[in-house]
Design a protein around this motif. Structure first.
Motif, short mmCIF file in Angstrom:
data_model
loop_
_atom_site.label_atom_id
_atom_site.label_comp_id
_atom_site.label_asym_id
_atom_site.label_seq_id
_atom_site.Cartn_x
_atom_site.Cartn_y
_atom_site.Cartn_z
N THR A 160 0.86 -1.19 0.00
CA THR A 160 0.00 0.00 0.00
C THR A 160 0.89 1.24 0.00
O THR A 160 2.08 1.17 0.37
N ASP B 167 0.68 3.68 2.01
CA ASP B 167 1.03 3.93 3.42
C ASP B 167 2.36 3.26 3.80
O ASP B 167 3.16 3.80 4.55
N GLN B 168 2.56 2.05 3.27
CA GLN B 168 3.78 1.31 3.61
C GLN B 168 5.01 1.94 2.96
O GLN B 168 6.13 1.74 3.43
N HIS C 149 7.22 7.60 4.15
CA HIS C 149 7.84 7.78 5.47
C HIS C 149 7.89 9.27 5.78
O HIS C 149 8.06 10.09 4.88
#
Ligand code: FMN
Length: 206
Positions: free
Chosen positions: A194, A196-197, A200
């Motif tokens: 995803t 999100d992963q 950072h």
């Protein structure tokens, strides 16, 4: 088509080529899109070898089949069974191969911006490929990137001069449809991460 739409629709194509070769005008537009890519020091280190000779397509397809077998034989049985039904190329069916090559000597010895990161030349070439890929999507043309090859053998097949290395063989041709889900995900080989992963905050892992 908006650029976002093209990005969303783009797929690596193996099985969906119609078998009708791409016409010259459309192919030229795609190569023009590729040639407009950014490049380190404006070096434009890429070249495009358009391959349509059936005998050459056949020879390359045979070579890739051999490399596929080698990879398959290196897998544990369970992964080999997952890999077996996955197609990795549409070399014959697309009817057109575009070999994208990289010339490290292009731009001379002092390429602006490449001194500290030598790979920026390759990065530039890959950006040209992505331009071509997105432009192709907007034209209902499929692109499949084939990397199952020995670089020296592909260089010899299309007559790359010494020092010029292949970066990709692209299968390019009209498609019936674009799959909505990447083949490697559909066949259970590997799913994507995803966003999100991948994002950072401030520091990796943050
Ligand atoms: C550098 C590179 C090499 C690739 N080599 C191959 C290949 O040899 N055979 C293949 O079927 N797909 C190849 N692909 C395509 C990827 O498998 C594909 O992009 C990925 O599974 C995600 O699917 P999508 O492009 O349809 O979103 C390659 C992609 C890249 C960027």
């Amino acid at each position: 088509m908006s650029v976002y739409e093209a990005i969303r629709l783009r797929r690596d194509v193996r099985a969906e080529f119609t078998g009708t070769p791409i016409d010259d005008d459309t192919l030229w537009r795609l190569l023009d899109a590729a040639h407009r890519a950014p490049s380190v020091g404006n070096s434009q280190p890429w070249d495009f070898v358009v391959v349509r000779e059936p005998a050459t397509l056949e020879r390359f397809a045979d070579h890739v089949a051999e490399k596929r077998r080698e990879f398959r034989d290196s897998l544990p049985p369970e992964r080999a069974a997952t890999f077996d039904p996955i197609r990795i190329e549409g070399i014959r069916e697309s009817g057109t191969g575009v070999v994208v090559s990289y010339d490290h000597a292009r731009g001379g010895p002092n390429v602006l911006g490449r001194a500290t990161v030598p790979e920026t030349g390759i990065f530039s070439t890959v950006l040209a490929i992505q331009n071509l890929w997105l432009a192709a999507t907007a034209e209902q043309i499929g692109v499949g990137w084939v990397s199952f090859y020995d670089a020296d053998q592909l260089a010899a097949l299309v007559g790359l001069p010494p020092g010029v290395q292949p970066v990709a063989w692209l299968c390019v041709g009209p498609v019936r449809e674009f799959q909505q889900v990447p083949d490697l995900e559909r066949f259970g080989w590997r799913s994507g991460r995803t966003l999100d992963q991948a994002v950072h905050r401030e520091r990796f892992g943050g």
